[in-house]
Design an enzyme around this catalytic site. Structure first.
Site, PDB file in Angstrom:
ATOM      1  N   PRO A   1     -54.734 -73.074 -36.617  1.00 56.77           N
ATOM      2  CA  PRO A   1     -54.611 -74.209 -35.695  1.00 56.77           C
ATOM      3  C   PRO A   1     -53.382 -75.058 -36.027  1.00 56.77           C
ATOM      4  CG  PRO A   1     -56.824 -74.059 -36.619  1.00 56.77           C
ATOM      5  CD  PRO A   1     -55.962 -73.106 -37.388  1.00 56.77           C
ATOM      6  N   GLU A   2     -52.705 -75.551 -34.995  1.00 63.20           N
ATOM      7  CA  GLU A   2     -51.547 -76.406 -35.210  1.00 63.20           C
ATOM      8  C   GLU A   2     -51.902 -77.839 -34.806  1.00 63.20           C
ATOM      9  OE1 GLU A   2     -47.766 -74.709 -34.398  1.00 63.20           O
ATOM     10  OE2 GLU A   2     -48.487 -72.664 -34.572  1.00 63.20           O
TER      11      GLU A   2
ATOM     12  N   LYS B   1     -51.918 -82.104 -39.460  1.00 65.33           N
ATOM     13  CA  LYS B   1     -52.987 -81.135 -39.275  1.00 65.33           C
ATOM     14  C   LYS B   1     -54.258 -81.543 -40.031  1.00 65.33           C
ATOM     15  CE  LYS B   1     -50.049 -77.485 -39.936  1.00 65.33           C
ATOM     16  NZ  LYS B   1     -49.782 -76.032 -40.058  1.00 65.33           N
TER      17      LYS B   1
ATOM     18  N   ARG C   1     -44.624 -66.532 -43.781  1.00 63.13           N
ATOM     19  CA  ARG C   1     -45.138 -66.598 -42.411  1.00 63.13           C
ATOM     20  C   ARG C   1     -44.259 -65.717 -41.538  1.00 63.13           C
ATOM     21  NH1 ARG C   1     -47.342 -71.643 -41.050  1.00 63.13           N
ATOM     22  NH2 ARG C   1     -47.864 -72.803 -42.906  1.00 63.13           N
TER      23      ARG C   1
END
Ligand SMILES: [Zn+2]
Length: 258
Positions: free
Chosen positions: A2-3, A51, A248
């Site tokens: 989730p961002e 976040k 990433r």
């Protein structure tokens, strides 16, 4: 993962269900807080910080959580039976609603006065009321040799962007994720674009950066390795970026991004 946009919407839903109401039940399924009982206290606010999620409770207590990879919250009417699950980490309920947190990556209960211990390291929050693009650009510029694709994900520089937003911001500005920060000419325009992208996505599930909601057409480059660039037709490239253990995936067009 989730961002910031997802966390923002989650905070708003938690705020609507919990704020201004007295908790009738709390269940923190983390050994360290197993005896913590917040029943009888009113929730004053649920807020996103980057976040991170902060649920503030009367009496100067904050419940700090983070979704990390797989976390989610579900809000159900208080009378509904929620199936017990080892994935549940936290339950906060009042007479009307119950909020159930699943697979949360962080759950801690701390004095509100010490929230800075949990979120004080974060850079300007892309969706926060105190968003400050000049300060975000200043923090990025402080490490000029670092690759911009990596620096944008460091929440100490700016808070809220994850892989998808960082990838799409760089495509839209024509900047390769591998370019050193010191060689990116307009960092402020880059972070301002990121703020607009998150803001445009915060009210909905999923991320759309192209303006096209059709499945498979939501992004410019993210998730599109080997497929033609929507602007120039060059195959989109993919590689891992970041320090060992924290790599990433990166996607970019080698022709449009330099
Ligand atoms: Zn291209």
């Amino acid at each position: 993962m989730p961002e910031g946009d997802t966390v923002w919407l989650t905070a708003r839903r938690l705020h609507e269900a919990l704020a201004g109401r007295v908790l009738t039940r709390s269940d923190v399924r983390v050994p360290r807080y197993a005896t913590t009982n917040l029943a009888g206290r009113a929730v004053t606010e649920a807020a996103a910080r980057g976040k991170h999620l902060l649920i503030r409770v009367d009496g100067g207590v904050t419940v700090h959580t983070h979704l990390r990879m797989d976390g989610s919250w579900r809000i159900r009417p208080a009378r509904d039976r929620v199936a017990n699950s080892h994935r549940i980490r936290l339950v906060l309920a009042n007479d009307t609603w119950q909020a159930v947190g699943y697979q949360l990556g962080i759950v801690e209960v701390l004095p509100t006065a010490r929230e800075a211990r949990a979120v004080g390291h974060l850079g300007p929050d892309l969706l926060g009321p105190d968003w400050d693009p000049a300060e975000a650009a200043r923090r990025l510029r402080a490490a000029p040799a670092r690759a911009i694709g990596e620096a944008l994900l460091d929440q100490r520089n700016l808070a809220g962007a994850g892989s998808i937003f960082a990838t799409e911001m760089l495509f839209l500005r024509g900047v390769s994720p591998w370019r050193p920060v010191g060689e990116v000419s307009d960092l402020r325009a880059l972070v301002e674009l990121g703020q607009r992208l998150l803001d445009a996505n915060k009210e909905r599930a999923g991320i759309i950066t192209t303006g096209v909601a059709r499945r498979g057409e939501e992004t410019w480059v993210y998730g599109r390795a080997g497929r033609p660039c929507r602007r120039c037709g060059t195959p989109i490239r993919r590689a891992e970026q970041g320090t060992a253990g924290e790599e990433r995936l990166r996607f970019w067009c080698p022709a449009c991004q330099r």
